[in-house]
Design a protein around this motif. Structure first.
Motif, PDB file in Angstrom:
ATOM      1  N   GLY A 219     102.908  56.064  11.908  1.00 11.84           N
ATOM      2  CA  GLY A 219     103.127  57.629  12.478  1.00 11.84           C
ATOM      3  C   GLY A 219     104.662  57.784  13.048  1.00 11.84           C
ATOM      4  N   ASN A 220     105.357  56.874  12.880  1.00  6.87           N
ATOM      5  CA  ASN A 220     106.822  57.162  13.387  1.00  6.87           C
ATOM      6  C   ASN A 220     107.750  57.873  12.199  1.00  6.87           C
ATOM      7  N   THR A 221     108.021  59.067  12.726  1.00  7.74           N
ATOM      8  CA  THR A 221     108.856  59.780  11.465  1.00  7.74           C
ATOM      9  C   THR A 221     110.114  60.170  12.490  1.00  7.74           C
ATOM     10  N   LEU A 222     111.462  59.889  11.799  1.00  2.00           N
ATOM     11  CA  LEU A 222     112.815  60.152  12.625  1.00  2.00           C
ATOM     12  C   LEU A 222     113.470  60.799  11.659  1.00  2.00           C
ATOM     13  N   TYR A 223     114.442  61.688  12.388  1.00  3.17           N
ATOM     14  CA  TYR A 223     115.640  62.065  11.430  1.00  3.17           C
ATOM     15  C   TYR A 223     116.932  61.649  11.987  1.00  3.17           C
ATOM     16  N   LEU A 224     117.688  61.382  11.065  1.00  5.15           N
ATOM     17  CA  LEU A 224     119.038  60.552  11.109  1.00  5.15           C
ATOM     18  C   LEU A 224     120.124  61.580  10.878  1.00  5.15           C
ATOM     19  N   GLY A 225     119.964  62.750  11.560  1.00  5.82           N
ATOM     20  CA  GLY A 225     121.133  63.816  11.428  1.00  5.82           C
ATOM     21  C   GLY A 225     121.197  64.312  10.060  1.00  5.82           C
ATOM     22  N   GLU A 226     122.412  65.197   9.994  1.00  7.74           N
ATOM     23  CA  GLU A 226     122.331  66.035   8.565  1.00  7.74           C
ATOM     24  C   GLU A 226     123.453  65.762   8.034  1.00  7.74           C
ATOM     25  N   ARG A 227     123.486  66.393   6.681  1.00  6.05           N
ATOM     26  CA  ARG A 227     124.426  66.177   5.682  1.00  6.05           C
ATOM     27  C   ARG A 227     124.850  67.436   5.223  1.00  6.05           C
ATOM     28  N   ASP A 228     126.252  67.956   5.254  1.00 10.26           N
ATOM     29  CA  ASP A 228     126.672  69.225   4.576  1.00 10.26           C
ATOM     30  C   ASP A 228     127.099  69.122   3.206  1.00 10.26           C
ATOM     31  N   CYS A 229     126.073  69.520   2.514  1.00 14.02           N
ATOM     32  CA  CYS A 229     126.293  69.643   0.884  1.00 14.02           C
ATOM     33  C   CYS A 229     126.554  71.061   0.220  1.00 14.02           C
ATOM     34  N   SER A 230     127.475  71.496   0.831  1.00 14.21           N
ATOM     35  CA  SER A 230     127.668  73.156   0.485  1.00 14.21           C
ATOM     36  C   SER A 230     128.682  73.205  -0.767  1.00 14.21           C
ATOM     37  N   MET A 231     129.445  72.128  -0.766  1.00 17.00           N
ATOM     38  CA  MET A 231     130.377  71.821  -1.886  1.00 17.00           C
ATOM     39  C   MET A 231     129.888  71.884  -3.347  1.00 17.00           C
ATOM     40  N   GLN A 232     129.600  72.785  -3.952  1.00 16.30           N
ATOM     41  CA  GLN A 232     128.721  72.699  -5.218  1.00 16.30           C
ATOM     42  C   GLN A 232     129.431  73.230  -6.221  1.00 16.30           C
ATOM     43  N   ARG A 233     129.050  72.913  -7.647  1.00 15.22           N
ATOM     44  CA  ARG A 233     129.471  73.502  -8.744  1.00 15.22           C
ATOM     45  C   ARG A 233     128.174  73.807  -9.677  1.00 15.22           C
ATOM     46  N   ARG A 234     127.787  74.833  -9.715  1.00 14.60           N
ATOM     47  CA  ARG A 234     126.472  75.354 -10.534  1.00 14.60           C
ATOM     48  C   ARG A 234     125.363  74.293  -9.947  1.00 14.60           C
ATOM     49  N   ASN A 235     125.286  74.566  -8.501  1.00 18.31           N
ATOM     50  CA  ASN A 235     124.092  74.026  -7.955  1.00 18.31           C
ATOM     51  C   ASN A 235     124.017  72.603  -7.871  1.00 18.31           C
ATOM     52  N   GLN A 236     125.078  71.787  -8.326  1.00 17.78           N
ATOM     53  CA  GLN A 236     125.328  70.547  -8.374  1.00 17.78           C
ATOM     54  C   GLN A 236     126.353  69.948  -7.267  1.00 17.78           C
ATOM     55  N   GLU A 240     130.114  65.771  -0.231  1.00 16.09           N
ATOM     56  CA  GLU A 240     129.102  65.643   1.101  1.00 16.09           C
ATOM     57  C   GLU A 240     129.605  65.202   2.289  1.00 16.09           C
ATOM     58  N   GLU A 241     129.322  65.688   3.427  1.00 18.97           N
ATOM     59  CA  GLU A 241     129.871  65.147   4.586  1.00 18.97           C
ATOM     60  C   GLU A 241     128.601  65.108   5.637  1.00 18.97           C
ATOM     61  N   ALA A 242     128.996  64.371   6.631  1.00 17.36           N
ATOM     62  CA  ALA A 242     128.100  64.292   7.621  1.00 17.36           C
ATOM     63  C   ALA A 242     129.064  63.665   9.074  1.00 17.36           C
ATOM     64  N   PRO A 243     128.701  64.362  10.113  1.00 19.61           N
ATOM     65  CA  PRO A 243     127.746  65.408  10.293  1.00 19.61           C
ATOM     66  C   PRO A 243     128.486  66.768   9.781  1.00 19.61           C
ATOM     67  N   SER A 244     127.874  68.085   9.901  1.00 20.22           N
ATOM     68  CA  SER A 244     128.440  69.216   9.480  1.00 20.22           C
ATOM     69  C   SER A 244     129.326  69.619  10.273  1.00 20.22           C
ATOM     70  N   ALA A 245     130.621  70.350  10.005  1.00 17.34           N
ATOM     71  CA  ALA A 245     131.710  70.711  10.914  1.00 17.34           C
ATOM     72  C   ALA A 245     131.194  71.784  11.729  1.00 17.34           C
ATOM     73  N   LEU A 246     130.113  72.510  11.401  1.00 17.96           N
ATOM     74  CA  LEU A 246     129.968  73.794  12.067  1.00 17.96           C
ATOM     75  C   LEU A 246     128.231  73.457  12.848  1.00 17.96           C
ATOM     76  N   MET A 247     127.942  72.386  13.135  1.00 12.99           N
ATOM     77  CA  MET A 247     126.671  72.006  13.546  1.00 12.99           C
ATOM     78  C   MET A 247     126.805  71.718  15.131  1.00 12.99           C
ATOM     79  N   ASN A 248     125.954  72.287  16.102  1.00 13.05           N
ATOM     80  CA  ASN A 248     125.798  71.701  17.453  1.00 13.05           C
ATOM     81  C   ASN A 248     124.896  71.269  17.926  1.00 13.05           C
ATOM     82  N   HIS A 249     124.588  70.432  18.938  1.00  6.46           N
ATOM     83  CA  HIS A 249     123.587  69.532  19.201  1.00  6.46           C
ATOM     84  C   HIS A 249     122.231  70.493  19.122  1.00  6.46           C
ATOM     85  N   LYS A 250     122.411  71.503  19.835  1.00  9.16           N
ATOM     86  CA  LYS A 250     120.880  72.185  20.034  1.00  9.16           C
ATOM     87  C   LYS A 250     120.489  72.745  18.563  1.00  9.16           C
ATOM     88  N   LEU A 251     121.252  73.185  17.666  1.00 11.82           N
ATOM     89  CA  LEU A 251     120.793  73.592  16.481  1.00 11.82           C
ATOM     90  C   LEU A 251     120.460  72.131  15.619  1.00 11.82           C
TER      91      LEU A 251
END
Length: 447
Positions: A219-236, A240-251
Motif C-alpha cells: 500500500g505504499n505509493t510514492l512520487y520521486l519528483g518530476e522530469r521535464d520531457c518537453s524537448m521533443q521531435r515528432r512526439n519523441q 530530459e531534465e529533473a527537476p523542471s526549471a519552471l516547477m515550484n514546491h506547491k505545484l
C-alpha cells in the motif's frame, strides 16, 4: 530474493539491468537475436541464449522463445526493460501462468493503463484532471466530427494502444479531420495491431511533465519528483531534465499527489510514470501512464540517489519500500541527452554501421548508459538510440555547463550522430531560461 533474472531486452537498458543485478548478487541471463551476437549485454551476462533471427518479432517479441529460455536457464524472474514486451499484458500474464515473476506491474494494471482511452475513463472516475475530449474510444468519423466540434479545434487524434509518437495526428479544422482520422487508424493498425482511436483537445505549446512513482505490495505509493520531457521531435523525447526549471514546491506537491492517486486507481505496483501536460496557466492534465521503467529514469536517480532498477527488483521480490515520501529529497539538477545514430541533416535518417573510434566523456557528475564499444557494428534493425549521456550539477546552470563540456568530449566516428544538435540546443536562449515547450524543437529546426 531472486537468484537469477533473465533480461528480455537488448542495448543499454539490458546492460543497465545486468549491472544492478550484479551489485545485488543476482545471476543474469541475456537473450539475443542473431544480429546481437556480439552485443555488450551478451558479453556481460552470466549466461546468454539466442532467441531468434534479427527481426524483433522473431526474437525480442517472441514470447514463447523467451519463456523457454527462462525455464531452460532456471531463472525465476524476467525484467522486460522498456519497449518490446515491457507493456504487454499477455506476456505478463504468461509469466504468471508459468510461475515466473514479471518485474513490473500486474497484467491487469498494464491493460487498464496501456489502452489510452480506457485509462482516460479510469482517471476521470478517480478525479484526476484529463484533457477535454472523448470519454472512451471513437469508433466512426461521424463521432470524431461531433466530438471535435464539441470541444473545439485544434484536436489530437490518438491511438488507444499508441506509443513512440505513432498513431497521432493534430487536426486544426474540419476539412482535415477525415483524412487524419483514417491515416492515424491505419498507422495504429500497422504499428500496434489495434486501430481504436480517441480524441483530445490539443493543448497549444504545453510542457510535458512526468512524475516517477514507486509502489510496493503493502500500500505504499510514492512520487520521486518530476522530469521535464518537453524537448521533443515528432512526439519523441530528445532531452530530459529533473527537476523542471519552471516547477515550484506547491505545484510539485499537488501534481505528485495526483500522480499517486492515479497509480492507486489501478492498484499499481512497481515503478511507473504518470505523464501530464502543463499549460502556461499552471493547469495540468493527465495524458497517460507508462507501466514500465522509462528511458529517462537516470535523471531521477541522479537527483534522488535512488536506484530505480534495484527498487523494481526488490518490489517484485515482495519487499517493502524502505523509505517514505518525506525521505525523498531532490538534490541538484540532472540532464539527459539521448545520443542517436542518425543523420540530422538528412531528416534524422538512421545511421547504422561500424563504430571506428569511440571516446566516452568522464569526470565528476557524468554518467554514460550505453551498450556500444569501439569496433561494434550498430545493426539497422532496432531503435537508433545508442547511448544516454547524463550529468548532475549542484544547480541547473552547472548541469548545463557540465553537459556542454561532456558533449565536447564525446567522440563517435564511423556513424553519424545527433551530438552536435544537442550542443546547439543547450546554447539556445529558450532552453537556458527553461522556457521551452513540446513544439519548441520543431520550430527551431525550421528557422
Amino acid at each position: 530474493m531472486f537468484k537469477k533474472i533473465l533480461i528480455a531486452n537488448r542495448g543499454e537498458i539490458a546492460v543497465r539491468i545486468i549491472r544492478a543485478c550484479k551489485e545485488m548478487g543476482i545471476k543474469t541471463v541475456a537473450v539475443f537475436s542473431e544480429a546481437d551476437r556480439e552485443a555488450l549485454h551478451v558479453q556481460l551476462a552470466d549466461e546468454a541464449v539466442c532467441i531468434g533471427p534479427a527481426k524483433a518479432r522473431d526474437s525480442y517479441l517472441n514470447m514463447e522463445n523467451i519463456i523457454s529460455a527462462t525455464v531452460l536457464t532456471g531463472a525465476e524472474a524476467i525484467h522486460p526493460g522498456f519497449g518490446f514486451l515491457s507493456e504487454n499484458s499477455k506476456f505478463a500474464r504468461l509469466c504468471e501462468d508459468c510461475n515466473i515473476t514479471f518485474i513490473g506491474p500486474s497484467a491487469e494494471s498494464i491493460e487498464m493503463m496501456g489502452n489510452k482511452s480506457k485509462a482516460r475513463e479510469i482517471m476521470i472516475k478517480a478525479g484526476v484532471p484529463v484533457v477535454p475530449g472523448s470519454e472512451g474510444r471513437v469508433e466512426t468519423i461521424e463521432d470524431a466530427i461531433n466530438i471535435s466540434q464539441e470541444i473545439g479545434f485544434p484536436v489530437m487524434i490518438k491511438a488507444s494502444a499508441g506509443g513512440g509518437g505513432r498513431g497521432i495526428r493534430i487536426v486544426r479544422g474540419l476539412e482535415e479531420l477525415k483524412k487524419a482520422f483514417e491515416t492515424a487508424k491505419n498507422e495504429a493498425k500497422n504499428a500496434f495491431g489495434d486501430d481504436s482511436m480517441y480524441i483530445e483537445k490539443f493543448v497549444e505549446n504545453p510542457k510535458h511533465i512526468e512524475f516517477q512513482i514507486l509502489a510496493d505490495s503493502y500500500g505504499n505509493t510514492l512520487y520521486l519528483g518530476e522530469r521535464d520531457c518537453s524537448m521533443q521531435r515528432r512526439n519523441q523525447k530528445i532531452i530530459e531534465e529533473a527537476p523542471s526549471a519552471l516547477m515550484n514546491h506547491k505545484l510539485r506537491k499537488k501534481m505528485g499527489e495526483v500522480a499517486v492517486r492515479a497509480a492507486k486507481a489501478v492498484n499499481y505496483k512497481n515503478a511507473g510514470t504518470i505523464e501530464f501536460l502543463l499549460d502556461k496557466n499552471g493547469d495540468f492534465y493527465f495524458i497517460e501512464m507508462n507501466t514500465r521503467i522509462q528511458v529517462e529514469h537516470p535523471v531521477t536517480e541522479m537527483i534522488t540517489g535512488i536506484d530505480l532498477i534495484k527498487e523494481q527488483i526488490n518490489i517484485a521480490a515482495g519487499k517493502r519500500l524502505n523509505f517514505s515520501q518525506e525521505d525523498v529529497v531532490l538534490e541538484g539538477h540532472a540532464i539527459e541527452c539521448r545520443i542517436n545514430a542518425e543523420d540530422v541533416e538528412n531528416d534524422f535518417r538512421p545511421s547504422p554501421g561500424k563504430i571506428e573510434f569511440l571516446h566516452f566523456p568522464g569526470g565528476n557528475g557524468v554518467r554514460i548508459d550505453s551498450a556500444i564499444y569501439q569496433g561494434y557494428t550498430i545493426p539497422p534493425t532496432y531503435d537508433s538510440m545508442i547511448a544516454k549521456l547524463i550529468v548532475h550539477g549542484k544547480d541547473r546552470n552547472e548541469a548545463i555547463q557540465r553537459m556542454k563540456r561532456a558533449l565536447e568530449e564525446f567522440v563517435i566516428e564511423g556513424v553519424k550522430t545527433n551530438i552536435d544538435l544537442h550542443y546547439r540546443l543547450l546554447g539556445e536562449e529558450e532552453f537556458l531560461e527553461g522556457n521551452y515547450d513540446t513544439g519548441y524543437l520543431m520550430r527551431i529546426l525550421h528557422r
